[in-house]
Motif scaffolding. Structure first.
Motif, PDB file in Angstrom:
ATOM      1  N   LEU A  76      62.382  36.700 -69.890  1.00 44.15           N
ATOM      2  CA  LEU A  76      61.402  35.704 -69.105  1.00 44.15           C
ATOM      3  C   LEU A  76      60.611  34.813 -69.008  1.00 44.15           C
ATOM      4  N   PRO A  77      60.217  33.997 -69.010  1.00 40.28           N
ATOM      5  CA  PRO A  77      59.937  32.244 -69.316  1.00 40.28           C
ATOM      6  C   PRO A  77      58.925  32.911 -69.305  1.00 40.28           C
ATOM      7  N   GLU A  78      57.419  32.476 -70.235  1.00 41.74           N
ATOM      8  CA  GLU A  78      56.537  32.250 -70.536  1.00 41.74           C
ATOM      9  C   GLU A  78      55.520  30.977 -69.170  1.00 41.74           C
ATOM     10  N   GLY A  79      53.996  32.229 -69.124  1.00 37.86           N
ATOM     11  CA  GLY A  79      53.885  31.576 -67.783  1.00 37.86           C
ATOM     12  C   GLY A  79      54.240  31.511 -66.803  1.00 37.86           C
ATOM     13  N   CYS A  80      54.862  30.508 -65.968  1.00 39.41           N
ATOM     14  CA  CYS A  80      55.140  30.679 -64.320  1.00 39.41           C
ATOM     15  C   CYS A  80      56.233  30.975 -64.521  1.00 39.41           C
ATOM     16  N   PRO A  81      57.113  32.042 -64.168  1.00 37.77           N
ATOM     17  CA  PRO A  81      58.726  32.856 -64.269  1.00 37.77           C
ATOM     18  C   PRO A  81      59.024  31.959 -63.691  1.00 37.77           C
ATOM     19  N   ARG A 104      49.659  32.839 -56.079  1.00 40.61           N
ATOM     20  CA  ARG A 104      50.187  31.876 -57.630  1.00 40.61           C
ATOM     21  C   ARG A 104      50.989  31.133 -58.262  1.00 40.61           C
ATOM     22  N   CYS A 105      49.800  30.612 -57.600  1.00 42.78           N
ATOM     23  CA  CYS A 105      50.318  29.064 -58.507  1.00 42.78           C
ATOM     24  C   CYS A 105      49.406  28.468 -59.416  1.00 42.78           C
ATOM     25  N   GLY A 106      49.661  27.901 -60.770  1.00 43.60           N
ATOM     26  CA  GLY A 106      48.095  27.026 -60.703  1.00 43.60           C
ATOM     27  C   GLY A 106      47.791  25.707 -61.087  1.00 43.60           C
ATOM     28  N   ALA A 107      48.743  25.417 -60.519  1.00 45.12           N
ATOM     29  CA  ALA A 107      48.961  23.850 -60.278  1.00 45.12           C
ATOM     30  C   ALA A 107      47.450  23.419 -59.437  1.00 45.12           C
ATOM     31  N   TYR A 108      47.147  24.437 -58.430  1.00 53.20           N
ATOM     32  CA  TYR A 108      45.967  23.936 -57.513  1.00 53.20           C
ATOM     33  C   TYR A 108      45.132  23.944 -58.359  1.00 53.20           C
ATOM     34  N   ASP A 109      44.560  23.888 -59.493  1.00 50.95           N
ATOM     35  CA  ASP A 109      43.561  23.560 -60.725  1.00 50.95           C
ATOM     36  C   ASP A 109      43.560  21.830 -61.035  1.00 50.95           C
ATOM     37  N   ARG A 110      44.998  21.458 -60.147  1.00 48.95           N
ATOM     38  CA  ARG A 110      45.286  19.876 -60.889  1.00 48.95           C
ATOM     39  C   ARG A 110      44.179  19.375 -59.263  1.00 48.95           C
ATOM     40  N   PRO A 111      43.630  18.510 -59.950  1.00 51.37           N
ATOM     41  CA  PRO A 111      42.922  17.702 -58.637  1.00 51.37           C
ATOM     42  C   PRO A 111      43.776  17.886 -57.935  1.00 51.37           C
ATOM     43  N   GLY A 112      43.554  17.358 -56.493  1.00 47.54           N
ATOM     44  CA  GLY A 112      44.473  17.310 -55.032  1.00 47.54           C
ATOM     45  C   GLY A 112      45.501  17.513 -54.778  1.00 47.54           C
ATOM     46  N   PHE A 113      46.382  18.642 -55.428  1.00 49.75           N
ATOM     47  CA  PHE A 113      47.637  18.901 -55.579  1.00 49.75           C
ATOM     48  C   PHE A 113      47.839  19.333 -54.743  1.00 49.75           C
ATOM     49  N   HIS A 114      49.022  19.521 -53.685  1.00 48.85           N
ATOM     50  CA  HIS A 114      49.544  19.913 -52.759  1.00 48.85           C
ATOM     51  C   HIS A 114      50.846  19.403 -52.297  1.00 48.85           C
ATOM     52  N   ILE A 115      51.752  21.059 -52.355  1.00 51.44           N
ATOM     53  CA  ILE A 115      53.182  20.591 -51.832  1.00 51.44           C
ATOM     54  C   ILE A 115      54.213  19.651 -50.635  1.00 51.44           C
ATOM     55  N   ALA A 116      55.206  19.197 -51.326  1.00 44.23           N
ATOM     56  CA  ALA A 116      55.548  17.936 -49.935  1.00 44.23           C
ATOM     57  C   ALA A 116      55.757  18.731 -48.441  1.00 44.23           C
ATOM     58  N   ARG A 169      53.234  26.575 -68.528  1.00 41.50           N
ATOM     59  CA  ARG A 169      53.393  27.344 -68.989  1.00 41.50           C
ATOM     60  C   ARG A 169      52.536  28.933 -69.784  1.00 41.50           C
ATOM     61  N   LYS A 170      51.157  28.068 -69.035  1.00 42.80           N
ATOM     62  CA  LYS A 170      50.504  29.516 -69.212  1.00 42.80           C
ATOM     63  C   LYS A 170      50.422  30.631 -68.280  1.00 42.80           C
ATOM     64  N   PRO A 171      49.385  31.859 -67.740  1.00 38.06           N
ATOM     65  CA  PRO A 171      49.982  33.391 -67.660  1.00 38.06           C
ATOM     66  C   PRO A 171      48.678  32.368 -66.191  1.00 38.06           C
ATOM     67  N   GLN A 172      49.851  33.144 -65.511  1.00 32.12           N
ATOM     68  CA  GLN A 172      49.649  32.542 -63.779  1.00 32.12           C
ATOM     69  C   GLN A 172      48.030  33.487 -62.900  1.00 32.12           C
ATOM     70  N   THR A 173      47.249  32.695 -62.655  1.00 30.05           N
ATOM     71  CA  THR A 173      46.144  33.907 -62.133  1.00 30.05           C
ATOM     72  C   THR A 173      46.862  33.678 -60.210  1.00 30.05           C
ATOM     73  N   THR A 174      45.886  34.518 -59.153  1.00 34.44           N
ATOM     74  CA  THR A 174      46.474  34.862 -58.359  1.00 34.44           C
ATOM     75  C   THR A 174      45.144  33.786 -58.000  1.00 34.44           C
ATOM     76  N   ARG A 175      45.507  32.824 -56.537  1.00 41.04           N
ATOM     77  CA  ARG A 175      44.496  31.932 -55.743  1.00 41.04           C
ATOM     78  C   ARG A 175      43.829  33.011 -54.425  1.00 41.04           C
ATOM     79  N   LYS A 176      42.723  32.385 -53.726  1.00 40.21           N
ATOM     80  CA  LYS A 176      42.711  33.239 -52.577  1.00 40.21           C
ATOM     81  C   LYS A 176      42.622  31.845 -51.949  1.00 40.21           C
ATOM     82  N   PHE A 177      43.391  31.787 -51.137  1.00 38.68           N
ATOM     83  CA  PHE A 177      43.484  30.564 -50.228  1.00 38.68           C
ATOM     84  C   PHE A 177      41.944  30.749 -48.232  1.00 38.68           C
ATOM     85  N   SER A 178      42.726  32.032 -48.405  1.00 40.43           N
ATOM     86  CA  SER A 178      41.609  32.694 -46.919  1.00 40.43           C
ATOM     87  C   SER A 178      41.958  34.402 -46.998  1.00 40.43           C
ATOM     88  N   ASP A 179      40.996  34.135 -47.067  1.00 43.28           N
ATOM     89  CA  ASP A 179      41.345  36.732 -46.372  1.00 43.28           C
ATOM     90  C   ASP A 179      42.418  36.515 -46.246  1.00 43.28           C
TER      91      ASP A 179
END
Ligand code: SF4
Length: 333
Positions: free
Chosen positions: A283-288, A316-328, A301-311
């Motif tokens: 498996l690839p390192e970090g996010c598979p 599980r995507c670390g890119a949400y640490d980047r300021p203003g990150f969103h998908i298309a 490429r570093k291990p990812q943790t699960t983040r909670k957007f609501s209850d």
């Protein structure tokens, strides 16, 4: 969620297989809780670890070569991890049942369908074979097969009818939890709809909780309350149907939706996810997902943790640490 409301409580499930080609990391730390009477869809490509996860709930993963580790596996509050073989025999079919993809492999060709349903009732419900046969006929009629066909053998039924018999066996003892593993994949499209309707009606009648394993998001939308999207042995996004379908957060989930045809725009090109699922022995390192992800960066490429957007919504995507990150994909939050 209070523990007593949970029909299933699975925490930190890890499954690997020791093979001649190396260690296969099939399931890599899954948490799954299911409330009584609810239905969750386990979605993902072939090889994501969906069936292996389900088999572990019945303690049916072959060990060896499998190695199953888990912090908690409770069914109706009962600890499944410490059960003896005899205790497991009692709960399989009675508390938890599984419907497999191919009805032909689930049915025994040398016994009549009536006997196969009656056997399950006789085994679990402490009733004699005559009473079990009577109840088997009732079950057959409940799934839309005339009771007088109870004396026929599986080869005398069509594929859709065989899957109805399998459903009758699975629900004969009114299990608290039903696991359906791609239950309609082997059936024609018209029969698929009938079988799904039948499952929905019986689930409502018996208040059965459901885990629907599928790669078909349409089936999830039709039958489930919640969705867990799996990739390379991990759950990458989990939430209510609305969370995952309308407020998609994970790039892999977005990729799954982009791969679907759009009925409102028939000229729109499908956008398949590039590349293939990673080799589970390597498996690839970090996010598979990073070798295939259009948003991948060095931080993936570093291990990812699960983040909670609501209850109810977990990603599980670390890119949400980047300021203003969103998908298309348009979010409807
Ligand atoms: Fe993509 Fe990075 Fe998020 Fe993984 S962590 S899904 S590679 S953006």
């Amino acid at each position: 969620m209070h523990e007593k409301d949970l029909v299933l409580d699975l925490q930190n499930l890890r499954i690997r297989f020791e093979t001649d080609d190396g260690t296969v990391y099939a399931v890599n730390g899954i948490d799954l809780q299911l409330e009584r009477g609810k239905a969750i869809g386990l979605v993902g490509e072939t090889g994501a670890g969906k069936t292996t996860t389900a088999l572990s709930m019945l303690r049916l993963v072959p060990t060896p070569p499998g190695i199953v580790e888990c912090d908690k596996l409770a069914l109706n509050g009962q600890d499944v991890l410490t059960m003896t073989d005899k205790e497991l025999e009692k709960i399989r079919g009675k508390d938890i049942s599984m419907i497999f993809q191919d009805p032909m492999t689930a049915l025994n060709p040398v016994f009549t369908v009536g006997d196969q349903i009656a056997e399950s009732i006789h085994l679990h419900e402490n009733c004699n074979m005559i009473e079990a046969q009577r109840r088997a006929i009732d079950m057959l009629e409940l799934v839309g097969i005339p009771g007088e066909r109870a004396g026929e053998y599986p080869h005398q039924f069509s594929g859709g009818m065989k899957q109805r018999v399998v459903i009758a066996i699975a629900l004969a003892c009114h299990p608290q939890l039903l696991i359906a593993d791609e239950p309609t994949t082997a059936l024609d499209v018209t029969i698929q709809a009938q079988v799904l309707d039948l499952m929905k009606n019986l689930r409502t009648k018996y208040q059965t909780s459901l885990i629907m394993i599928t790669h078909d998001l349409g089936i999830v939308a039709d039958t489930c309350d919640e969705v867990a999207v799996m990739y390379a042995g991990s759950i990458v996004e989990k939430g209510t149907l609305e969370d995952v379908f309308l407020r998609t957060k994970h790039p892999y989930t977005e990729g799954l939706f982009n791969s679907l045809p759009n009925i409102n725009d028939r000229k729109a090109m499908l956008t398949p996810i590039q590349g293939l699922m990673p080799d589970p022995t390597n498996l690839p390192e970090g996010c598979p997902f990073h070798p295939r992800c259009p948003y991948a960066g060095e931080d993936c490429r570093k291990p990812q943790t699960t983040r909670k957007f609501s209850d109810t919504h977990f990603v599980r995507c670390g890119a949400y640490d980047r300021p203003g990150f969103h998908i298309a994909r348009k979010e409807e939050y």
